[in-house]
Design an enzyme around this catalytic site. Structure first.
Site, PDB file in Angstrom:
ATOM      1  N   ASP A 194      47.024  36.161  35.523  1.00  0.00           N
ATOM      2  CA  ASP A 194      46.989  37.617  35.688  1.00  0.00           C
ATOM      3  C   ASP A 194      47.884  38.036  36.852  1.00  0.00           C
ATOM      4  OD1 ASP A 194      44.993  37.669  33.808  1.00  0.00           O
ATOM      5  OD2 ASP A 194      43.370  37.728  35.288  1.00  0.00           O
TER       6      ASP A 194
HETATM    7  N1  URA Z   1      41.082  33.521  34.660  1.00  0.00           N
HETATM    8  C1  URA Z   1      41.289  34.781  35.089  1.00  0.00           C
HETATM    9  O1  URA Z   1      40.387  35.582  35.151  1.00  0.00           O
HETATM   10  N2  URA Z   1      42.540  35.111  35.458  1.00  0.00           N
HETATM   11  C2  URA Z   1      43.588  34.254  35.432  1.00  0.00           C
HETATM   12  O2  URA Z   1      44.711  34.626  35.799  1.00  0.00           O
HETATM   13  C3  URA Z   1      43.339  32.960  34.984  1.00  0.00           C
HETATM   14  C4  URA Z   1      42.081  32.611  34.604  1.00  0.00           C
END
Ligand code: URA
Length: 234
Positions: free
Chosen positions: A102
């Site tokens: 993310d």
């Molecule tokens: N889980 C999440 O919530 N975000 C990420 O970027 C990777 C795994």
């Protein structure tokens, strides 16, 4: 790709020297001498140096990037936001991210031009564990850890078995190391939400046995031969 970059990407000479070769009329495109630096090489152009066909070096490149928060994991962004590609200065070969972190997650991101490897590393059947350090609001209890480990409902989906342990309590926060092998959208954040805790910071620190180590935020390095062999053997 510009002609001088194309020649350099064939693994035979530097970009600067490639310009010299072009200037000295040693380069032909489709049988005709091309001495213009800005020429854009097309998909089916035949590029020759001293009458020998040359081709882009298709060697595989594998890198690990320590992605900072605020960079999108994509090759290009329609809204022109910073992407992980912006961090790959000095890399001549085009690579793409394996999987996704993310925008507000930091840490280990593999990037490669090896489509096969990328496919394998992201396919759920291989169950490759990804390790995250999550700083979450409030005091996580042993009961929460057991729930996270057994599987929680993240909105119509029960997560698979995971590993989780509390590493530290800090003021009103808990630091938890969590390993999951699935890759649902925002999974770690949603897992903590399911046990009543908001994730404040999230960092991926390992993929299988491959560790982020001391790589600085925003920096990248090529994987070692052993690391590539390891990923290939998974
Ligand atoms: N889980 C999440 O919530 N975000 C990420 O970027 C990777 C795994």
């Amino acid at each position: 790709m510009r002609l001088q970059k194309y020649i350099a990407s064939c693994g035979i000479t530097s970009r600067r020297n490639a310009e010299e070769l072009i200037r000295n009329k040693r380069v032909k495109i489709n049988g005709v001498v091309m001495d213009q630096m800005g020429y854009t090489v097309k998909e089916d152009d035949r590029v020759e140096l001293d009458n020998q066909l040359i081709k882009i070096d298709e060697r595989m490149v594998y890198i690990v990037l320590n992605k900072p928060v605020g960079y999108i994991t994509t090759v290009s962004d329609e809204q022109d936001r910073p992407t992980v590609m912006d961090l790959l200065t000095d890399l001549d070969t085009r690579v793409f991210p394996v999987g996704r972190l993310d925008n507000n997650t930091s840490g280990l991101l593999i990037m490669t031009n090896d489509g096969q490897m990328s496919y394998k590393l992201t396919h759920p059947k291989h169950k490759i564990y990804k390790t995250y350090l999550a700083m979450v609001q409030g005091m996580i209890t042993q009961g929460d850890i057991e729930k996270l480990t057994r599987g929680v409902d993240i909105g119509g989906y029960i997560t698979a078995e995971a590993f989780a342990k509390i590493t530290e309590y800090k003021q009103n926060c808990s630091i938890v190391e969590i390993k999951i092998h699935e890759g649902k959208n925002r999974q770690v954040r949603r897992m903590f939400k399911a046990v009543g805790h908001k994730v404040i910071e999230l960092e991926r620190i390992a993929l299988g046995e491959l560790k982020l180590g001391k790589l600085k935020s925003g920096h990248y390095r090529k994987l070692t031969k052993q690391e590539i062999d390891y990923l290939q053997e998974i």
